[in-house]
Design an enzyme around this catalytic site. Structure first.
Site, PDB file in Angstrom:
ATOM      1  CG  ASN A   1      64.242  77.318 141.245  1.00 33.06           C
ATOM      2  OD1 ASN A   1      64.804  78.376 141.550  1.00 33.06           O
ATOM      3  ND2 ASN A   1      62.935  77.201 141.208  1.00 33.06           N
TER       4      ASN A   1
ATOM      5  CG  HIS B   1      67.711  80.189 146.711  1.00 33.64           C
ATOM      6  ND1 HIS B   1      66.380  80.489 146.728  1.00 33.64           N
ATOM      7  CD2 HIS B   1      67.864  79.205 147.633  1.00 33.64           C
ATOM      8  CE1 HIS B   1      65.756  79.716 147.603  1.00 33.64           C
ATOM      9  NE2 HIS B   1      66.647  78.924 148.170  1.00 33.64           N
TER      10      HIS B   1
ATOM     11  NE  ARG C   1      73.863  94.871 151.154  1.00 39.74           N
ATOM     12  CZ  ARG C   1      75.148  94.898 151.495  1.00 39.74           C
ATOM     13  NH1 ARG C   1      76.057  95.309 150.642  1.00 39.74           N
ATOM     14  NH2 ARG C   1      75.517  94.498 152.674  1.00 39.74           N
TER      15      ARG C   1
ATOM     16  CG  HIS D   1      58.247  81.047 141.034  1.00 38.88           C
ATOM     17  ND1 HIS D   1      57.814  80.539 142.234  1.00 38.88           N
ATOM     18  CD2 HIS D   1      57.167  81.678 140.502  1.00 38.88           C
ATOM     19  CE1 HIS D   1      56.539  80.855 142.413  1.00 38.88           C
ATOM     20  NE2 HIS D   1      56.118  81.548 141.385  1.00 38.88           N
TER      21      HIS D   1
ATOM     22  NE  ARG E   1      56.891  84.355 145.318  1.00 39.13           N
ATOM     23  CZ  ARG E   1      56.392  83.255 145.895  1.00 39.13           C
ATOM     24  NH1 ARG E   1      57.008  82.111 145.770  1.00 39.13           N
ATOM     25  NH2 ARG E   1      55.297  83.324 146.614  1.00 39.13           N
TER      26      ARG E   1
ATOM     27  NE  ARG F   1      58.704  86.427 147.770  1.00 37.03           N
ATOM     28  CZ  ARG F   1      58.054  85.473 148.452  1.00 37.03           C
ATOM     29  NH1 ARG F   1      58.691  84.401 148.861  1.00 37.03           N
ATOM     30  NH2 ARG F   1      56.779  85.589 148.718  1.00 37.03           N
TER      31      ARG F   1
ATOM     32  CD  GLU G   1      59.139  76.724 139.661  1.00 34.35           C
ATOM     33  OE1 GLU G   1      58.879  77.480 140.614  1.00 34.35           O
ATOM     34  OE2 GLU G   1      59.873  75.755 139.759  1.00 34.35           O
TER      35      GLU G   1
ATOM     36  CB  THR H   1      59.516  78.284 149.124  1.00 33.30           C
ATOM     37  OG1 THR H   1      59.680  77.642 147.860  1.00 33.30           O
ATOM     38  CG2 THR H   1      59.206  77.224 150.180  1.00 33.30           C
ATOM     39  CB  THR H   2      55.914  76.846 145.623  1.00 31.53           C
ATOM     40  OG1 THR H   2      56.553  77.818 144.802  1.00 31.53           O
ATOM     41  CG2 THR H   2      54.578  76.482 145.035  1.00 31.53           C
TER      42      THR H   2
ATOM     43  CD  GLU I   1      58.197  70.566 139.362  1.00 29.72           C
ATOM     44  OE1 GLU I   1      58.218  71.305 138.361  1.00 29.72           O
ATOM     45  OE2 GLU I   1      58.850  70.794 140.400  1.00 29.72           O
TER      46      GLU I   1
ATOM     47  CG  HIS J   1      59.140  72.206 146.868  1.00 27.43           C
ATOM     48  ND1 HIS J   1      59.403  72.321 148.207  1.00 27.43           N
ATOM     49  CD2 HIS J   1      58.834  73.462 146.442  1.00 27.43           C
ATOM     50  CE1 HIS J   1      59.251  73.580 148.579  1.00 27.43           C
ATOM     51  NE2 HIS J   1      58.914  74.297 147.524  1.00 27.43           N
TER      52      HIS J   1
HETATM   53  N1  PXP Z   1      59.559  72.821 141.684  1.00 26.57           N
HETATM   54  C1  PXP Z   1      58.733  73.853 141.948  1.00 26.57           C
HETATM   55  C2  PXP Z   1      57.413  73.932 141.243  1.00 26.57           C
HETATM   56  C3  PXP Z   1      59.107  74.881 142.850  1.00 26.57           C
HETATM   57  O1  PXP Z   1      58.260  75.902 143.099  1.00 26.57           O
HETATM   58  C4  PXP Z   1      60.377  74.801 143.456  1.00 26.57           C
HETATM   59  C5  PXP Z   1      60.812  75.880 144.401  1.00 26.57           C
HETATM   60  O2  PXP Z   1      60.837  77.105 143.791  1.00 26.57           O
HETATM   61  C6  PXP Z   1      61.206  73.709 143.134  1.00 26.57           C
HETATM   62  C7  PXP Z   1      60.763  72.729 142.275  1.00 26.57           C
HETATM   63  C8  PXP Z   1      62.577  73.580 143.725  1.00 26.57           C
HETATM   64  O3  PXP Z   1      62.477  73.364 145.086  1.00 26.57           O
HETATM   65  P1  PXP Z   1      63.781  73.452 145.995  1.00 26.57           P
HETATM   66  O4  PXP Z   1      64.289  74.856 145.898  1.00 26.57           O
HETATM   67  O5  PXP Z   1      63.296  73.089 147.348  1.00 26.57           O
HETATM   68  O6  PXP Z   1      64.772  72.471 145.428  1.00 26.57           O
END
Ligand code: PXP
Length: 239
Positions: A7, A10, A18, A43, A45, A49, A70, A100-101, A151, A191
């Site tokens: 993912n 970040h 910025r 993701h 959103r 963001r 996502e 976060t989710t 998941e 997650h």
């Molecule tokens: N799976 C899902 C559905 C998520 O929403 C996230 C976080 O965006 C992740 C996995 C990854 O989680 P982490 O960033 O804590 O590794």
């Protein structure tokens, strides 16, 4: 062993701090895949963001493995996914104020709307995964929607305090994995997974893919920082 979906939200979070063009998640995805990741997860959103529409559209054209989008189970997002055509979509709950989710999707509580999103996406050839807590009722509801995957939310395992609690959360994940497969669902998980807690989850039989973001990007910042500073000094010296 499961495959790894990275993912990269970040990366976009740093760029959006910025509102500039770097770091570009599309460039990051190339490096992530070169390092051996099997898939890229982003993701999109509602509040945009971090990841932007343009990122998903460009990733669709550049990602060589699979692209996992996502998103919330809304008609606007379903229409976006039908247009961009990621390899699969993971439906997640979304609240504007969350960092976060936070929890799994309440599939049982919104079976009609989730089922409609699943139907529209899967009939267009886009497999759907539902991000759910390792909970029997949610797995049964997920199977009723016709989704191909779930998941399993590993957050409770990741946050469990102490060995005993972690073992109990791991056992729940293992049981949920078996239950999901018995219901005909394929299983991913993610997650909160880190370099320290990933191994027992990676060993669970039946999990096809782990989705990991925060821990990998956090480590990348630290292992890359020294080189980045050296290169800035070099640039100054060159001047
Ligand atoms: N799976 C899902 C559905 C998520 O929403 C996230 C976080 O965006 C992740 C996995 C990854 O989680 P982490 O960033 O804590 O590794």
């Amino acid at each position: 062993m499961p495959t790894l979906g990275v993912n990269i939200d970040h990366i976009a979070t740093i760029r959006q701090a910025r509102r500039t063009v770097e770091p570009d998640p599309v460039a990051a995805a190339v490096l992530v895949e070169l390092a051996g990741a099997d898939g890229i997860t982003v993701h999109l959103r509602e509040d945009r963001r971090h990841i932007q529409d343009r990122d998903v559209e460009m990733l669709r054209r550049t990602v060589r493995g699979h692209l996992n989008l996502e998103m919330a189970a809304t008609q606007v997002m379903v229409d976006f996914a039908l247009d961009v055509r990621p390899d699969y979509v993971t439906l997640v709950p979304e609240r504007r104020e969350e960092v976060t989710t936070e929890g799994g999707l309440d599939v049982g509580g919104q079976i009609a709307s989730v089922g409609l999103a699943v139907e529209q996406l899967q009939s267009a050839g886009i497999a759907v995964s539902l991000f759910v807590d390792p909970d029997t009722a949610q797995l049964q509801a997920s199977a009723r929607t016709g989704a191909k995957f779930v998941e399993l939310h590993t957050g409770r395992y990741a946050e469990a305090g102490g060995e005993q609690a972690q073992r109990s959360e791991l056992a729940q994940l293992a049981a949920a994995c078996d239950e999901a497969q018995a219901l005909g669902l394929r299983v991913n998980a993610g997650h909160g997974l880190t370099y320290w807690n990933v191994a027992p989850v990676a060993r669970l039989s039946g999990i096809e893919e782990l989705n990991i973001g925060h821990s990998i990007i956090a480590r990348a910042v630290l292992v890359g920082l020294e080189r980045a500073v050296r290169e800035m000094k070099q640039a100054m010296i060159a001047g």
